[in-house]
Design a protein around this motif. Structure first.
Motif, mmCIF file in Angstrom:
data_model
loop_
_atom_site.group_PDB
_atom_site.id
_atom_site.type_symbol
_atom_site.label_atom_id
_atom_site.label_comp_id
_atom_site.label_asym_id
_atom_site.label_seq_id
_atom_site.Cartn_x
_atom_site.Cartn_y
_atom_site.Cartn_z
ATOM 1 N N ILE A 160 0.813 -1.224 0.000
ATOM 2 C CA ILE A 160 0.000 0.000 0.000
ATOM 3 C C ILE A 160 0.841 1.266 0.000
ATOM 4 C CG2 ILE A 160 -2.049 -1.008 1.058
ATOM 5 C CD1 ILE A 160 -1.222 0.283 3.705
ATOM 6 N N ASP A 161 2.023 1.182 0.555
ATOM 7 C CA ASP A 161 2.852 2.381 0.648
ATOM 8 C C ASP A 161 3.620 2.587 -0.662
ATOM 9 O OD1 ASP A 161 4.523 4.412 1.299
ATOM 10 O OD2 ASP A 161 5.461 3.411 3.008
ATOM 11 N N PRO A 162 3.409 3.694 -1.351
ATOM 12 C CA PRO A 162 4.117 3.930 -2.625
ATOM 13 C C PRO A 162 5.623 4.030 -2.431
ATOM 14 C CG PRO A 162 2.317 5.504 -2.324
ATOM 15 C CD PRO A 162 2.473 4.774 -1.026
ATOM 16 N N PHE A 199 -1.689 -0.127 -9.276
ATOM 17 C CA PHE A 199 -1.998 1.225 -8.800
ATOM 18 C C PHE A 199 -0.745 2.083 -8.636
ATOM 19 C CE2 PHE A 199 -5.834 -1.065 -7.287
ATOM 20 C CZ PHE A 199 -6.775 -0.292 -7.954
ATOM 21 N N ILE A 245 4.626 4.078 5.947
ATOM 22 C CA ILE A 245 3.912 5.233 5.423
ATOM 23 C C ILE A 245 4.354 6.495 6.134
ATOM 24 C CG2 ILE A 245 1.645 6.301 5.403
ATOM 25 C CD1 ILE A 245 0.544 3.566 4.659
ATOM 26 N N PHE A 292 -8.898 -9.021 -10.120
ATOM 27 C CA PHE A 292 -10.288 -9.360 -9.813
ATOM 28 C C PHE A 292 -10.840 -10.147 -10.995
ATOM 29 C CE2 PHE A 292 -10.900 -5.105 -7.299
ATOM 30 C CZ PHE A 292 -10.196 -5.611 -6.238
ATOM 31 N N MET A 340 -3.030 -4.730 -2.030
ATOM 32 C CA MET A 340 -3.360 -3.344 -1.687
ATOM 33 C C MET A 340 -4.610 -3.282 -0.811
ATOM 34 S SD MET A 340 -1.494 -0.914 -3.174
ATOM 35 C CE MET A 340 -0.425 -0.559 -4.587
ATOM 36 N N ALA A 341 -4.961 -4.390 -0.176
ATOM 37 C CA ALA A 341 -6.170 -4.433 0.638
ATOM 38 C C ALA A 341 -5.818 -4.018 2.070
ATOM 39 C CB ALA A 341 -6.795 -5.815 0.596
ATOM 40 N N THR A 342 -5.772 -2.756 2.252
ATOM 41 C CA THR A 342 -5.256 -2.158 3.485
ATOM 42 C C THR A 342 -5.829 -2.832 4.735
ATOM 43 O OG1 THR A 342 -5.294 -0.142 2.194
ATOM 44 C CG2 THR A 342 -4.791 0.089 4.535
ATOM 45 N N GLY A 343 -4.923 -3.279 5.584
ATOM 46 C CA GLY A 343 -5.328 -3.882 6.852
ATOM 47 C C GLY A 343 -5.468 -5.390 6.799
ATOM 48 N N ARG A 356 -9.087 10.311 5.777
ATOM 49 C CA ARG A 356 -8.547 9.427 6.807
ATOM 50 C C ARG A 356 -8.071 8.072 6.267
ATOM 51 N NH1 ARG A 356 -9.812 10.762 11.922
ATOM 52 N NH2 ARG A 356 -8.255 9.178 12.406
ATOM 53 N N ARG A 360 -8.325 3.046 -3.351
ATOM 54 C CA ARG A 360 -7.808 2.196 -4.435
ATOM 55 C C ARG A 360 -8.813 1.159 -4.876
ATOM 56 N NH1 ARG A 360 -2.099 2.076 -1.678
ATOM 57 N NH2 ARG A 360 -1.085 3.791 -2.787
ATOM 58 N N HIS A 361 -9.359 0.416 -3.926
ATOM 59 C CA HIS A 361 -10.437 -0.475 -4.381
ATOM 60 C C HIS A 361 -11.525 -0.631 -3.342
ATOM 61 C CE1 HIS A 361 -8.596 -4.005 -2.389
ATOM 62 N NE2 HIS A 361 -7.480 -3.827 -3.070
ATOM 63 N N ALA A 419 -10.106 4.087 -9.426
ATOM 64 C CA ALA A 419 -10.261 3.016 -8.442
ATOM 65 C C ALA A 419 -11.106 1.890 -9.027
ATOM 66 C CB ALA A 419 -10.922 3.556 -7.171
ATOM 67 N N LEU A 420 -10.893 0.687 -8.492
ATOM 68 C CA LEU A 420 -11.631 -0.491 -8.962
ATOM 69 C C LEU A 420 -12.639 -0.932 -7.901
ATOM 70 C CD1 LEU A 420 -9.165 -3.066 -10.582
ATOM 71 C CD2 LEU A 420 -11.169 -2.006 -11.637
ATOM 72 N N GLU A 449 -16.268 -2.663 1.774
ATOM 73 C CA GLU A 449 -14.923 -2.441 2.309
ATOM 74 C C GLU A 449 -14.171 -1.558 1.337
ATOM 75 O OE1 GLU A 449 -12.892 -5.761 4.033
ATOM 76 O OE2 GLU A 449 -10.918 -5.021 3.485
ATOM 77 N N SER A 456 -10.559 0.194 0.509
ATOM 78 C CA SER A 456 -9.125 0.134 0.797
ATOM 79 C C SER A 456 -8.456 1.375 0.233
ATOM 80 C CB SER A 456 -8.515 -1.112 0.154
ATOM 81 O OG SER A 456 -9.192 -2.279 0.587
ATOM 82 N N GLY A 457 -7.854 2.146 1.105
ATOM 83 C CA GLY A 457 -7.196 3.370 0.664
ATOM 84 C C GLY A 457 -5.708 3.317 0.898
ATOM 85 N N SER A 458 -5.026 4.359 0.461
ATOM 86 C CA SER A 458 -3.562 4.354 0.541
ATOM 87 C C SER A 458 -3.056 4.487 1.972
ATOM 88 C CB SER A 458 -2.990 5.479 -0.315
ATOM 89 O OG SER A 458 -3.591 6.714 0.047
ATOM 90 N N THR A 459 -3.874 4.986 2.887
ATOM 91 C CA THR A 459 -3.418 5.118 4.277
ATOM 92 C C THR A 459 -4.423 4.566 5.281
ATOM 93 O OG1 THR A 459 -4.383 7.317 4.569
ATOM 94 C CG2 THR A 459 -2.124 7.218 3.730
ATOM 95 N N GLY A 460 -5.398 3.815 4.808
ATOM 96 C CA GLY A 460 -6.358 3.257 5.754
ATOM 97 C C GLY A 460 -7.437 2.476 5.041
ATOM 98 N N ALA A 461 -8.372 1.967 5.804
ATOM 99 C CA ALA A 461 -9.466 1.195 5.229
ATOM 100 C C ALA A 461 -10.689 1.330 6.127
ATOM 101 C CB ALA A 461 -9.078 -0.281 5.099
ATOM 102 N N TYR A 487 -9.446 1.042 9.837
ATOM 103 C CA TYR A 487 -8.027 0.699 9.947
ATOM 104 C C TYR A 487 -7.223 1.931 9.581
ATOM 105 C CZ TYR A 487 -3.698 -2.017 9.285
ATOM 106 O OH TYR A 487 -2.420 -2.529 9.385
ATOM 107 N N ALA A 547 -3.661 3.147 8.816
ATOM 108 C CA ALA A 547 -2.302 2.690 8.507
ATOM 109 C C ALA A 547 -1.247 3.705 8.930
ATOM 110 C CB ALA A 547 -2.167 2.379 7.012
#
Lengths: 397, 397, 397, 397
Positions: free
Chosen positions: B170-172, B219, B233, B255, B273-276, C153, C158-159, C264-265, C284, C286-291, C305, C307
Motif C-alpha cells: 500500500i505504501d508507494p 496502482f 507510510i 479481480f 493493496m487491501a489495506t489492513g 482518513r 484504491r479499491h 479506483a476499482l 470495504e 481500501s485506501g492508501s493510508t487506511g481502510a 483501519y 495505517a
C-alpha cells in the motif's frame, strides 16, 4: 562451532511432546548463543520411553532420572512429569548443578514449592538457573500486551477479567482419570488452568494478587472407571453398562475474585464444564485510559482500546500480532502468517538458553510459581471456608 | 530400523525455511512408513547456503543442483526456488528418477508447466512421484471443508466467493523487488496469491474452472530502487530522497469471475493493496442446502451453515478444527490447541511420504498446477482484452 | 404552533410500513422545523388500504392517487409502490407542485428514470424538492464512513469490495412471486439489492462508476406457482406435488466489476442464493493510508483501519457508532444503545423535511438514482454480451 | 372501534422517551386487543413536562401525579421516575385501581419493594395488573434463549456467566451526578446494571439465586461538581481547574458469585469502568448438552452450541434472531432486518396490554423485582462483611 547445552528431559507425556518441539525448533529459527542438544529422555517405562526418544529425536533414553541428573555430560534438566514429582527432581537437579526448566505447576503444594524456591535461589547464587514453564507468557500477543501496559498505554489498571474455559468434562460418562484424583493431580480446574489465568493476568499487568475469595465446585462427582475416554454424549445414552464408578475428588470449576496489591480487582474463572469452549484462556484488562483483551483461541490477535483516540473514533482494535515489531515474531514468518500453540515452547526455550548464556535469571522464576501456588491455596481455603476473603501468604513478597 | 527417504532441497529463501520445518517436524508427530532425511541443501551462494544448511539442519550444502539431482544417494528433490527455474530442475530430477515436491507456482508459464506435467506423468509410470506445494490444502479446516462438501452437506454448489487479500504494497515508498518484475516473477498478485484462491476454491468444491473474465491493475507503477523494505507510510512523508525509480510490471490487484464446469459461478479477488488485510485467504461456498466459509487469518476455524437445521435455529456454526475427527489433527495437540501456518508443510510432507511409500500418486499433481496456470493465463488474456470471458485451455481435461 | 408538512403516501406494502415508521417517529426524536402530518394513505384495494391507514396511523385513505396528488392540502407525496409505477406518480406529483420522496429503485428503466430526473430538475427550479430513498445512506455508520473518507482518513481510495448477500431463494421449492418476473420487477438481485451496493459504495467513497463488466445468473429457472412462501428445504423433499411451474425471468445472482472515475476499482456481488446470509450488505474500502469496512448485519459498528498508527499497533478498530459525535445519533439513545433497520427511515424523513424547510435540494437526488439505474443497465448489457466492459451512459455527467 | 387503554406516564427523563416509543409504536406493528392511548404525561417541572408531552405525543401534561392516578379516565400508570419514588406512586396507583407498569429497579430498598409487592398481589386479586420493566426480557434473542433452555436443548444448566459492562465513568474528570449518590440512586453499577444481569440470567435459565458472595468497589471516590458531562480524557489533562469535588457514594464495580437453587453456579460482573465496553450485557449458560451465549451489543444474534451435534461438527452457531419463528419478530421486519434497543419497549407494551386484556398476570411481576432487590441486598451485605456467602432473603419462596 558453537558450544552445546546438553539437555535431559524427564517425562514423556503430552508435555514431553511440546517441550521436545521447543528444543527441536528453537535453534532452527532463533540465533542462540549456545546450541541445545536433545541428549537424554527419561521415563518410567523402558519400552515407551525408548520409543518416545526415537520418535522425538532424543539421543538416548533412560528410566533412572536420579542417575541422569547427576551425569557430567548434562547441563539442563527439563521436568515435564506430573506435579507430584517436580520437587524431588528439581531439587536434585539443582543441587547437582544443572539448570532446570520445570513445567507448571511448580508443585502440588505450597510447602513443596517453598522448598524448591529456596533451593533455586541458592542455586542462582552459584550461577545455576531455573525457570518455570508458564508458556502462555511466550505467546507474542501476551508479551506485547504486557509491553503496552508497562508503557502506560492503558493508564492505571482498574480491573482484570480472566477466565480459562474448557469443556472436556461435560459428559458425565467421560471416565475417571488421574487428573480427577486430588492425591495425584493436586487440584482440578483450579490448578490446571486457573493457574494459567492467574499467572497471565499478573504477567500482563505487572501486578500481584494479595487476597482472594472464591468457590470450587464439582458437578459430576462420580465417573465410570475404565471407560473409554471418548465418551461422547451421544454414546452416553446408549446404555453401555459401566460396572464401577470412582469418586471425583477435584474441582470441575473454580470461580474467584482477587484483589491486587495496587488495589485493582480481578475476577477469575476456571472451568472444564464450559460447554463449547475448548481452550479459551481470556484476559481483559481495563485501565483508566485504555483496555487490552486477549483470547488464546485467537492467539495471534490482541484487542487494544485506546481511550485517548478522538471521540467517536474509539474502538477495540484487533492487532494481528505477527509483525516484526512484536516479541519473537521476526524469527518466525512474514506478517499475517499465524503461529500456533507450540511456538510458545520454542520461544521459551530460546529465552531460557539466552538467560543461561547471559548469566541472568530467567523469568518466570520458581518464586513466581510459588506465588501462584499460594494464590491457589488461598482460593481453596476460601472455598472450604465460607467464601470470605483470604490473604495470599507471602503476598507482601 | 526404518528405511530412509533421502531429501535434497533446492532453494534457501523463505520457502526453504517453511519446507525445512515440514521435513524436520513431520516424522516427530506422524508415524511415517519411511523416514525422511534432510541430506542436502542447494543454493546459489556458497556462504549463505552453508549457513542455511547448518541453521536448518541439513547435513550438507551444495551450489550445484545439477550434480545433486543426479546423486544416487538422493531419493527426493524438493524445489523451493523462484518459479522461473522450476521447470528445469523438476524435469532434470524426474528424469534422474527422483520423486519431486515442487513449490507453487508450478512454473511461470503454461508452456513450461505443460512440459513439466508431461514429464511427471511419464515418470509416474516408472513409479516416480511428483507433487505440487499448494500447502493450504493441508490446513485441517480446508480439508475438512472439502470432506463436508463431498459428503453433500451443503448440497449443490451454486457460487463461490474467494479472495486473497494482503496489504504489503500500500505504501508507494515501498521499494522495488524482483517480485514486482514480470520477467522474474511471472505475475503479481494474480500468480502469487490468486493462484491459491483458485486452487483452494477448486479443492474445497471438487469443481474446475472452465471460463474466466477479469481485470488486473497496477496502482503504483513506479517504486524507488534500492530503498529499504520497511518503507513505512509515516516515513514516506519524511522526504527521504530516492534518486531512482523502477517500473512495476506486474499487477497489484486481480479481480475475476469464473464459471465452473458444473455451472457454478465464482468471484475471485487477489490484492496486495487491501489495506489492513495481512494474509486473508477466504473462501465461501454457497450450496443449495448449506454453506462453508474459511478464513486463513482464523485458520483453526471453519464456519458451517446447515440449512436443514430447524427453522429459527440455523446459523453459521464456528467449528474449531482441532478435534481428533479432523484431518491430521490427531497427530498434533489436544482439542483447542491451535495450529499455525507451518503445520501445512508438515502435513504435506507426511502425505508425500505416504504416497511414495504406498506407490500412489500424491495430490495436488503437476497437472493440477498446470490447470491453475491456465486459469491465470486466461485471466490475463481477458484483462489484456476487453474483459470478456475467455476459455481456460484444456479445461475439458 | 409549528407549521405542518402534509404527507400523502402511495403504496401500502412492506415499504409502506417502513416509511410510516419514519414519518411517525422522526418528529418524536428530532427537532424539525416543520411538522410532518400523516394525512392520506393511497392503495389499490379499498379495504386493505383503509385497514393499513388505521393500523399505521394515517388520517384517511384513498384508492385514487391521481386525485390525491392534486389536492391542495397535500405538500409531500411519498411513493412506495413497486418500481413500475414510480415514474407516472412522481412526475404527476412534481408537476402538481408536491415535494416527492420516492423509494428506490427510481424506475424500472433508464428511460423512465431520465424522464423523472428532468422533471425533478425543472421542479427544483420552482422550489419543489425530490429525494430518492436509498435509506442505507442514513445508517449512522455509513454516513460516518463517508465523513472519514472525505476527511482523507484512508487516503486515496484504491479499491472497493461491495456485496449484498441474501439467501431467501436457495430452496428450489420456494414459490414464484412477482419479484421473479422481469416485466414487473425490472430485474432480480441486481436491481433489488445490487443497486444498494452500488449506491452505498459511491456514497461512502464520493466516487462514481464509469464502466462495468459482469455476469448475471439464474440458478433455479422454474419455481412452483401458488406454493406457500415458507417452502422450507426440509419440506421440499416431502414430495408435495406442485402441479404447475412458472419461469423465473430475473437474475438470482449478479457479479460485476466496476471502474470508478478516479481509476479506483470495485467488485460487486448481489445474491439471493448466498446460503446463510440474510441481509449482508458489506462495503470495504481500501485506501492508501487506511481502510473502512461496514456490514449491515452489524449495522451499529464500523471497522476502521488507520495505517498511520504506529507499526505493530495497527488493526481494524471496531467503532460502535452510537456516540453523540456520530450522525443523527444524538437524537436517539445513549452510547451503546443499538439502532435498527428502521431508524434509517426516520433519519431520512428528518433530512427530507430539513431540506424542504431550508429550501435546499436533498440528497440522494433523482439524478443519483438515474446514475445507479444506468450502472445496472450497463451490467445487464455486459452480461448479455460476452462480459466485456461497458460504459455507463452519462457517466461523465 | 377498539376499546381504549388510557395511559398516564409519570416521569419524563431518558426512560420516558423509551417508554413513549413503546406505547407509540406497539399498536402500529402488533394487533392489540385494546388500543393504548397516550393521554397524560406527568413531570415535576411544568415547562419541561409540557414540552416533553408535545414532543413525545402525549395529549396533556400534569405536574401532579397524585391527582392523575386518581382520575377516572386513566386505566394504566407507567412509572419511569427515579427509583426512590416508585413505591409511593405505584402503591397509590394500584390502590386507585390502575394497572401499573413500573420501570426497574422496583424500589431502592427491599423494604419498599416488599410493600409494593404486597399491594400488587392484593390488587391482582381485584384484577389489577402490575408489571416490572426488565425490558431485556423482551429482546427476541433472550426470549428465544429461554425457550431453548426450557426445551432442554442445553440439558442441565451447570454454570452461568453474566456481565454487564459499561465505561462511562472511566474518566476521573467526569462529573458528579445524582446517579453517584447513594441516597438518591440506591446503588451504583450493582443496582443499575447488575440488576439486569441477575434478572436476565434467571429469566433465561428459569433458575433463582439463593446465595451470593461478592465485592463492590469505587475506584474514583471524588468527582468534580458542576463539571460538564462530556469530560473527555484528553480534556482531563488540560488542567481545567474544578473548584469543588463531591464524594462518590456508590459502587463503580460489583463482582459476585451466586448459587442457584438448582445447585448451578453463576458469576456476575457489573462495571461502569470496563474501558471500551459501552453496553455489554452478556450471559453465557453452560449446560450438560449445550450452551447459549448472548451479547446485548449484538442483540439480534444468539450463539447456540449443541453438544449433541456429530463429533467434529460442533460449534457455536450464530443464529440471527430475525426469523418469523422468533418471539415478536413476525410483527416487525423480514429476516435479516435488525431490531434495536427500543424494540424491547414496544414488545413489553404489547405483552402488558395483552395480559390486561386477557385478565392474566404479566411477567416479570413485582415479586420478581423484589427477588432481584433481595439478591442485590445480599451482595451488598456480603461485600460489607468479609465477602462470605450470604443467603438471599426469601429465596426459598
Amino acid at each position: 562451532m558453537r558450544e552445546l547445552l546438553r539437555v535431559a528431559m524427564v517425562g514423556n507425556g503430552f508435555m514431553g511432546a511440546a517441550h521436545s518441539q521447543g528444543w527441536r525448533v528453537a535453534p532452527r529459527f532463533f540465533d542462540l548463543p549456545v546450541q541445545p542438544s536433545m541428549d537424554v529422555l527419561v521415563g518410567r517405562n523402558p519400552q515407551s520411553v525408548q520409543a518416545a526418544a526415537e520418535k522425538w529425536g532424543w539421543r538416548e533414553s533412560s528410566t533412572d532420572w536420579r542417575e541422569v541428573v547427576e551425569r557430567d555430560d548434562i547441563d539442563v534438566v527439563d521436568i515435564v512429569t506430573p506435579g507430584d514429582s517436580h520437587a524431588e527432581i528439581a531439587i536434585a537437579a539443582l543441587e547437582a548443578g544443572k539448570h532446570v526448566l520445570c513445567e507448571k505447576p511448580l508443585a502440588n503444594s505450597s510447602a513443596e514449592a517453598e522448598g524448591m524456591t529456596r533451593v533455586a535461589e541458592a542455586a542462582a547464587e552459584r550461577g545455576i538457573r531455573s525457570m518455570l514453564g508458564f508458556t502462555y507468557r511466550r505467546v507474542p500477543a501476551t508479551a506485547f500486551a504486557r509491553r503496552l501496559i508497562a508503557d502506560g498505554r492503558i493508564g492505571e489498571v482498574r480491573h482484570v477479567r480472566a477466565s480459562y474455559l474448557q469443556d472436556w468434562l461435560i459428559d458425565p460418562a467421560s471416565p475417571m482419570t488421574w487428573r480427577l484424583q486430588k492425591d495425584r493431580a493436586g487440584s482440578g480446574a483450579l490448578g490446571d488452568i486457573g493457574a494459567h489465568a492467574v499467572d497471565l493476568a499478573e504477567y500482563m499487568t505487572g501486578l500481584q494478587l494479595g487476597r482472594v475469595s472464591g468457590v470450587l465446585e464439582t458437578f459430576v462427582r462420580q465417573r465410570p472407571i475404565g471407560g473409554s475416554s471418548s465418551g461422547a454424549i451421544a454414546a452416553a445414552s446408549s446404555g453401555t453398562p459401566s460396572a464401577e464408578y470412582g469418586e471425583v475428588t477435584v474441582d470441575d470449576v473454580a470461580f474467584f475474585h482477587g484483589r491486587f496489591d495496587s488495589g485493582a480487582l480481578g475476577t477469575f474463572e476456571a472451568s472444564r464444564m464450559a460447554t463449547g469452549r475448548k481452550n479459551a484462556l481470556r484476559v481483559e484488562v481495563s485501565g483508566s485510559t485504555g483496555a487490552i483483551a486477549f483470547d488464546l483461541e485467537d492467539l495471534n490477535a490482541l484487542e487494544f482500546y485506546d481511550a485517548t483516540d478522538a471521540a467517536g473514533e474509539q474502538g477495540f482494535r484487533k492487532i494481528i500480532v505477527t509483525e516484526p515489531e512484536h516479541p519473537w515474531v521476526s524469527a518466525w514468518w512474514p506478517a499475517g502468517h499465524m503461529l500456533g500453540y507450540e511456538h510458545g515452547f520454542a520461544n521459551q526455550a530460546k529465552d531460557f538458553v539466552d538467560a543461561i548464556a547471559a548469566g541472568q535469571s530467567p523469568s518466570p522464576s520458581f518464586a513466581d510459581g510459588l506465588h501462584v501456588q499460594r494464590v491457589l491455596d488461598a482460593v481453596e481455603r476460601s472455598s472450604e471456608g465460607d467464601g470470605a476473603w483470604v490473604e495470599v501468604v507471602g503476598g507482601e513478597g
